[in-house]
Design an enzyme around this catalytic site. Structure first.
Site, PDB file in Angstrom:
ATOM      1  N   PRO A 182      -6.235 -19.815   7.258  1.00 48.95           N
ATOM      2  CG  PRO A 182      -8.214 -19.141   6.230  1.00 48.95           C
ATOM      3  CD  PRO A 182      -6.731 -19.187   6.020  1.00 48.95           C
ATOM      4  CG  ASN A 183     -10.804 -21.984  10.202  1.00 48.87           C
ATOM      5  OD1 ASN A 183     -11.204 -21.566  11.272  1.00 48.87           O
ATOM      6  ND2 ASN A 183     -11.304 -21.595   9.051  1.00 48.87           N
TER       7      ASN A 183
ATOM      8  NE  ARG B   9     -10.612 -26.674   9.778  1.00 45.09           N
ATOM      9  CZ  ARG B   9     -10.060 -26.265   8.654  1.00 45.09           C
ATOM     10  NH1 ARG B   9      -8.750 -26.230   8.546  1.00 45.09           N
ATOM     11  NH2 ARG B   9     -10.807 -25.895   7.651  1.00 45.09           N
TER      12      ARG B   9
ATOM     13  CE1 TYR C 204      -8.687 -30.134   6.407  1.00 45.26           C
ATOM     14  CE2 TYR C 204     -10.519 -29.759   7.908  1.00 45.26           C
ATOM     15  CZ  TYR C 204      -9.908 -29.552   6.691  1.00 45.26           C
ATOM     16  OH  TYR C 204     -10.510 -28.771   5.748  1.00 45.26           O
TER      17      TYR C 204
ATOM     18  CG  ASN D  97      -2.990 -25.869   3.903  1.00 49.66           C
ATOM     19  OD1 ASN D  97      -3.906 -25.387   3.244  1.00 49.66           O
ATOM     20  ND2 ASN D  97      -3.135 -26.977   4.613  1.00 49.66           N
TER      21      ASN D  97
ATOM     22  CB  ALA E 265     -11.138 -21.243   3.443  1.00 51.46           C
TER      23      ALA E 265
ATOM     24  CD  GLU F 198      -2.559 -25.349  -4.130  1.00 45.34           C
ATOM     25  OE1 GLU F 198      -2.135 -25.309  -5.315  1.00 45.34           O
ATOM     26  OE2 GLU F 198      -3.773 -25.321  -3.852  1.00 45.34           O
TER      27      GLU F 198
ATOM     28  CG  HIS G 247      -4.762 -28.270  -0.258  1.00 45.13           C
ATOM     29  ND1 HIS G 247      -5.280 -27.134   0.319  1.00 45.13           N
ATOM     30  CD2 HIS G 247      -4.369 -27.929  -1.504  1.00 45.13           C
ATOM     31  CE1 HIS G 247      -5.221 -26.145  -0.565  1.00 45.13           C
ATOM     32  NE2 HIS G 247      -4.664 -26.603  -1.677  1.00 45.13           N
ATOM     33  CB  ILE G 248      -4.207 -31.548   5.788  1.00 45.41           C
ATOM     34  CG1 ILE G 248      -3.056 -30.688   6.333  1.00 45.41           C
ATOM     35  CG2 ILE G 248      -4.482 -32.749   6.689  1.00 45.41           C
ATOM     36  CD1 ILE G 248      -3.404 -29.906   7.577  1.00 45.41           C
TER      37      ILE G 248
ATOM     38  NE  ARG H 176     -13.001 -31.839   2.719  1.00 45.88           N
ATOM     39  CZ  ARG H 176     -12.555 -30.868   3.513  1.00 45.88           C
ATOM     40  NH1 ARG H 176     -11.283 -30.493   3.455  1.00 45.88           N
ATOM     41  NH2 ARG H 176     -13.380 -30.269   4.354  1.00 45.88           N
TER      42      ARG H 176
HETATM   43  C1  DQA Z   1      -7.315 -27.484   3.363  1.00 44.11           C
HETATM   44  C2  DQA Z   1      -8.495 -27.728   2.419  1.00 44.11           C
HETATM   45  C3  DQA Z   1      -9.341 -26.495   2.271  1.00 44.11           C
HETATM   46  O1  DQA Z   1     -10.432 -26.763   1.392  1.00 44.11           O
HETATM   47  C4  DQA Z   1      -9.907 -26.071   3.614  1.00 44.11           C
HETATM   48  O2  DQA Z   1     -10.635 -24.875   3.489  1.00 44.11           O
HETATM   49  C5  DQA Z   1      -8.866 -25.968   4.666  1.00 44.11           C
HETATM   50  C6  DQA Z   1      -7.784 -26.944   4.706  1.00 44.11           C
HETATM   51  C7  DQA Z   1      -6.496 -28.762   3.636  1.00 44.11           C
HETATM   52  O3  DQA Z   1      -5.385 -28.630   4.135  1.00 44.11           O
HETATM   53  O4  DQA Z   1      -6.976 -29.875   3.368  1.00 44.11           O
HETATM   54  O5  DQA Z   1      -8.950 -25.137   5.561  1.00 44.11           O
HETATM   55  O6  DQA Z   1      -6.436 -26.538   2.763  1.00 44.11           O
END
Ligand code: DQA
Length: 143
Positions: free
Chosen positions: A9-10, A17, A22, A73, A76, A97, A99-100, A106
């Protein structure tokens, strides 16, 4: 070899965003990077994004049924979805896995991943280049 690159999501809103977290690279940039890396490595890369958990579960089931390696990825869902974790547990090919952002820099609620314990490996904090590195890892990782 076919690889699914799955985004939660997102992530479709990359570029607009929270650019301070990001960056300014867009989701289209992410897709282009993955397809370009796939072309270079001789991989058939299928990049997808969804804001719907059930759709993500369907894609993970597809990967499990076809023994496709996955770059994921979970966004959340990383931090709370046992359903996504359970779907990942059914994969038999490697799962990377990604994560950007560096989630460890964080908020506290981002410090735990339900996915990491069932992933082959995790890449984080390297921006969208993490996806490219994950695809490279898949060409050297033995299932
Ligand atoms: C994320 C990190 C997650 O905590 C966050 O909810 C995201 C993006 C990242 O790619 O850094 O939506 O997965």
């Amino acid at each position: 070899m076919k690889v699914l690159v799955l985004n939660g999501p997102n992530l479709g809103r990359l570029g607009t965003r929270e650019p301070d977290v990001y960056g300014h690279t867009t989701y289209a940039d992410l897709v282009a990077l993955c397809e370009g890396t796939g072309h270079e490595l001789g991989l058939e890369v299928d990049v997808r994004q969804t804001d719907f958990e059930g759709e993500m579960l369907t894609w993970l089931h597809e990967a499990a049924d076809h023994q496709y390696p996955v770059v994921l990825n979970p966004a959340a869902w990383t931090h709370y979805s046992i359903a996504v974790r359970d779907a990942c547990s059914q994969l038999t090919a490697p799962l990377i896995e990604v994560h950007i952002s560096n989630v460890h820099k964080r908020e506290d609620f981002r410090q735990h991943s339900y996915i990491s314990a069932v992933a082959t490996g995790t890449i984080l904090g390297l921006g969208i280049h993490g996806y490219s590195l994950a695809l490279r890892a898949l060409t050297t990782t033995t299932p």
